[in-house]
Design a protein around this motif. Sequence first.
Motif, PDB file in Angstrom:
ATOM      1  N   ALA A 155     -19.145 129.716  -0.104  1.00 61.00           N
ATOM      2  CA  ALA A 155     -20.622 128.846  -0.518  1.00 61.00           C
ATOM      3  C   ALA A 155     -20.774 128.412   0.709  1.00 61.00           C
ATOM      4  CB  ALA A 155     -20.770 128.296  -1.205  1.00 61.00           C
ATOM      5  N   THR A 156     -19.879 127.496   1.298  1.00 57.66           N
ATOM      6  CA  THR A 156     -20.248 126.315   2.540  1.00 57.66           C
ATOM      7  C   THR A 156     -18.967 126.704   3.821  1.00 57.66           C
ATOM      8  OG1 THR A 156     -20.442 124.837   0.885  1.00 57.66           O
ATOM      9  CG2 THR A 156     -20.268 124.241   2.621  1.00 57.66           C
ATOM     10  N   HIS A 157     -17.912 127.108   3.796  1.00 57.24           N
ATOM     11  CA  HIS A 157     -16.915 126.977   4.245  1.00 57.24           C
ATOM     12  C   HIS A 157     -17.339 128.060   5.686  1.00 57.24           C
ATOM     13  CE1 HIS A 157     -15.521 124.308   2.820  1.00 57.24           C
ATOM     14  NE2 HIS A 157     -14.783 123.708   3.160  1.00 57.24           N
ATOM     15  N   ALA A 158     -17.343 129.690   4.716  1.00 56.08           N
ATOM     16  CA  ALA A 158     -17.362 131.005   5.652  1.00 56.08           C
ATOM     17  C   ALA A 158     -19.165 130.615   6.357  1.00 56.08           C
ATOM     18  CB  ALA A 158     -17.262 131.914   4.542  1.00 56.08           C
ATOM     19  N   PRO A 159     -20.007 130.670   5.860  1.00 53.93           N
ATOM     20  CA  PRO A 159     -21.671 130.348   6.164  1.00 53.93           C
ATOM     21  C   PRO A 159     -21.191 129.790   7.746  1.00 53.93           C
ATOM     22  CG  PRO A 159     -21.439 130.604   3.901  1.00 53.93           C
ATOM     23  CD  PRO A 159     -20.320 130.261   4.533  1.00 53.93           C
ATOM     24  N   ALA A 160     -21.000 128.691   7.411  1.00 50.18           N
ATOM     25  CA  ALA A 160     -21.271 127.185   8.299  1.00 50.18           C
ATOM     26  C   ALA A 160     -20.350 128.032   9.816  1.00 50.18           C
ATOM     27  CB  ALA A 160     -20.846 126.513   7.966  1.00 50.18           C
ATOM     28  N   LEU A 161     -19.168 128.530   8.982  1.00 41.77           N
ATOM     29  CA  LEU A 161     -17.805 128.472  10.511  1.00 41.77           C
ATOM     30  C   LEU A 161     -18.865 129.783  10.980  1.00 41.77           C
ATOM     31  CD1 LEU A 161     -14.879 128.033   8.512  1.00 41.77           C
ATOM     32  CD2 LEU A 161     -15.873 126.534  10.747  1.00 41.77           C
ATOM     33  N   ALA A 162     -18.846 131.050  10.661  1.00 40.63           N
ATOM     34  CA  ALA A 162     -19.701 132.648  11.076  1.00 40.63           C
ATOM     35  C   ALA A 162     -20.664 132.009  11.591  1.00 40.63           C
ATOM     36  CB  ALA A 162     -19.611 133.182  10.179  1.00 40.63           C
ATOM     37  N   GLY A 163     -21.827 131.492  11.050  1.00 39.92           N
ATOM     38  CA  GLY A 163     -23.180 130.843  11.940  1.00 39.92           C
ATOM     39  C   GLY A 163     -23.081 129.508  13.318  1.00 39.92           C
ATOM     40  N   HIS A 164     -22.406 129.265  12.702  1.00 37.73           N
ATOM     41  CA  HIS A 164     -21.523 127.761  14.438  1.00 37.73           C
ATOM     42  C   HIS A 164     -22.338 128.901  15.696  1.00 37.73           C
ATOM     43  CE1 HIS A 164     -20.963 123.835  16.389  1.00 37.73           C
ATOM     44  NE2 HIS A 164     -20.914 123.672  14.972  1.00 37.73           N
ATOM     45  N   PRO A 165     -22.497 127.852  16.743  1.00 38.86           N
ATOM     46  CA  PRO A 165     -23.019 128.507  17.858  1.00 38.86           C
ATOM     47  C   PRO A 165     -21.627 128.473  18.789  1.00 38.86           C
ATOM     48  CG  PRO A 165     -23.762 126.653  17.697  1.00 38.86           C
ATOM     49  CD  PRO A 165     -23.568 126.797  16.687  1.00 38.86           C
ATOM     50  N   ASP A 166     -20.418 127.706  18.714  1.00 36.55           N
ATOM     51  CA  ASP A 166     -19.693 126.814  18.909  1.00 36.55           C
ATOM     52  C   ASP A 166     -18.355 127.585  18.515  1.00 36.55           C
ATOM     53  OD1 ASP A 166     -20.795 125.354  21.175  1.00 36.55           O
ATOM     54  OD2 ASP A 166     -20.877 123.945  19.956  1.00 36.55           O
ATOM     55  N   VAL A 167     -18.688 128.105  17.415  1.00 35.71           N
ATOM     56  CA  VAL A 167     -16.922 129.194  17.301  1.00 35.71           C
ATOM     57  C   VAL A 167     -17.158 130.478  16.878  1.00 35.71           C
ATOM     58  CG1 VAL A 167     -15.870 129.222  14.414  1.00 35.71           C
ATOM     59  CG2 VAL A 167     -16.432 126.104  16.029  1.00 35.71           C
ATOM     60  N   GLU A 168     -16.047 130.508  16.682  1.00 38.94           N
ATOM     61  CA  GLU A 168     -15.611 132.376  16.560  1.00 38.94           C
ATOM     62  C   GLU A 168     -14.938 131.821  14.686  1.00 38.94           C
ATOM     63  OE1 GLU A 168     -12.723 136.203  17.897  1.00 38.94           O
ATOM     64  OE2 GLU A 168     -13.353 134.691  18.871  1.00 38.94           O
ATOM     65  N   LEU A 169     -15.441 132.952  13.814  1.00 37.25           N
ATOM     66  CA  LEU A 169     -15.262 132.549  12.711  1.00 37.25           C
ATOM     67  C   LEU A 169     -13.616 133.965  12.948  1.00 37.25           C
ATOM     68  CD1 LEU A 169     -14.194 132.028   9.582  1.00 37.25           C
ATOM     69  CD2 LEU A 169     -15.981 133.542   9.275  1.00 37.25           C
ATOM     70  N   SER A 170     -12.067 133.581  12.656  1.00 35.55           N
ATOM     71  CA  SER A 170     -11.562 134.003  13.628  1.00 35.55           C
ATOM     72  C   SER A 170     -10.669 134.512  12.842  1.00 35.55           C
ATOM     73  CB  SER A 170     -10.099 133.416  14.792  1.00 35.55           C
ATOM     74  OG  SER A 170      -9.344 132.149  13.875  1.00 35.55           O
ATOM     75  N   GLY A 171     -11.316 135.114  11.205  1.00 33.61           N
ATOM     76  CA  GLY A 171     -10.502 135.435  10.003  1.00 33.61           C
ATOM     77  C   GLY A 171     -10.249 134.606   8.506  1.00 33.61           C
ATOM     78  N   VAL A 172      -9.472 135.305   7.661  1.00 38.82           N
ATOM     79  CA  VAL A 172      -9.273 134.904   6.283  1.00 38.82           C
ATOM     80  C   VAL A 172      -8.236 134.885   5.965  1.00 38.82           C
ATOM     81  CG1 VAL A 172     -10.636 134.177   3.705  1.00 38.82           C
ATOM     82  CG2 VAL A 172     -11.827 134.793   5.908  1.00 38.82           C
ATOM     83  N   TRP A 173      -7.627 133.989   5.051  1.00 41.63           N
ATOM     84  CA  TRP A 173      -6.276 134.318   4.845  1.00 41.63           C
ATOM     85  C   TRP A 173      -6.525 133.993   3.363  1.00 41.63           C
ATOM     86  CZ3 TRP A 173      -3.150 131.368   1.497  1.00 41.63           C
ATOM     87  CH2 TRP A 173      -2.396 131.832   1.509  1.00 41.63           C
ATOM     88  N   GLY A 174      -6.655 134.203   1.816  1.00 39.29           N
ATOM     89  CA  GLY A 174      -6.307 134.045   1.089  1.00 39.29           C
ATOM     90  C   GLY A 174      -5.441 134.439  -0.278  1.00 39.29           C
ATOM     91  N   ARG A 175      -5.107 134.023  -1.421  1.00 39.38           N
ATOM     92  CA  ARG A 175      -4.023 133.873  -2.054  1.00 39.38           C
ATOM     93  C   ARG A 175      -4.297 135.619  -2.374  1.00 39.38           C
ATOM     94  NH1 ARG A 175      -2.726 128.235  -4.970  1.00 39.38           N
ATOM     95  NH2 ARG A 175      -4.977 128.185  -4.614  1.00 39.38           N
ATOM     96  N   ARG A 176      -5.122 136.040  -2.806  1.00 38.19           N
ATOM     97  CA  ARG A 176      -5.978 137.120  -3.872  1.00 38.19           C
ATOM     98  C   ARG A 176      -6.728 137.483  -2.173  1.00 38.19           C
ATOM     99  NH1 ARG A 176     -10.177 136.221  -6.506  1.00 38.19           N
ATOM    100  NH2 ARG A 176     -11.098 134.299  -5.171  1.00 38.19           N
ATOM    101  N   PRO A 177      -5.825 139.195  -1.858  1.00 39.88           N
ATOM    102  CA  PRO A 177      -5.867 140.049  -0.805  1.00 39.88           C
ATOM    103  C   PRO A 177      -6.782 140.725  -1.009  1.00 39.88           C
ATOM    104  CG  PRO A 177      -3.638 139.905  -1.454  1.00 39.88           C
ATOM    105  CD  PRO A 177      -4.728 139.304  -2.703  1.00 39.88           C
ATOM    106  N   ASP A 178      -7.927 140.929  -2.346  1.00 42.85           N
ATOM    107  CA  ASP A 178      -9.237 141.695  -2.659  1.00 42.85           C
ATOM    108  C   ASP A 178     -10.088 140.789  -1.247  1.00 42.85           C
ATOM    109  OD1 ASP A 178      -8.344 140.112  -4.977  1.00 42.85           O
ATOM    110  OD2 ASP A 178      -9.507 141.480  -5.820  1.00 42.85           O
TER     111      ASP A 178
END
Length: 296
Positions: free
Chosen positions: A17-40
């Motif tokens: 809800a917060t982290h991914a949208p902010a990172l993906a939409g930030h003009p000075d940032v590239e969201l380089s990937g995601v890791w989580g304990r649940r691969p799906d």
Amino acid sequence: MNRLRIGLVGTGPWASATHAPALAGHPDVELSGVWGRRPDAAAALAATHATTAYADVDELFAASDAVAFAVPPDVQARLAARAAAVGCHLLLDKPVATTLEAARDLAAAAERAGVASVVFFTLRFAPNTSAWVAQQAAAPGWFTGRADWYGSFYAPDGGDPAFSSPWRAGRGGLWDVGPHALSVLLPVLGDVTSVTAARGAGDTTHLILRHTGGASSTAALSLTAPVKCAGLTVELRGEIGTVVLPSWDGPGEAFRTAVDGLVEAARTGTPHACDVRFGLRVTEILAEAEARIAPA
């Protein structure tokens, strides 16, 4: 300038809800990937934001200039120390850890690596409240303050269960909302020199603090208050009178400002006021409070 590549560790409700949208939409940032304990869950979140899901967290670190964390504090501390060791800047959630050893290890790892860090203390980044804190920090003559955070998250008819977690349920309001209270009181009244703590109803903790500036403060911290009496108040009293923290609009804009802070700290090398060292100091105060109320 090249955009800062920031990877995301975590796939839960806050990450989605917060982290991914902010990172993906930030003009000075590239969201380089995601890791989580649940691969799906990592694959689904990565697909939503057109980035890569990594099966190995170290591969995410290798593909990133910085890493944002949306996982429980002691998972965060361990993984963030690994990220720092390979040169990744750190965008951390509060508290940075719930043990002194983990918090100190993380701060030491960041210092050794010379990486920038920002801890997301929401009220220090939300526009209305951050401006208020800066204004009061510049004013002289504070006599006392209080920070009352009565949450109803774990009341019978309280918060959204989707945002529940074992660490929050186990550690209670002291560790969940206590960092928010300290993040406002410390920059205005000064560092804490003594702590008194006592338990109240449910998970409620009451603190009495003495500050280097000579002022005292109190904090009431709870996640189990009845819904009808829940609320947040920060009040300061001093030579200029009585002032009260203004309202704020939620975490979205505040988190984007925290991302701004990390980008600036990474590019300039100038430490942010809410860096991992400040996060460690908050952990030290909370740990002292917990020790004061531990069973004999």
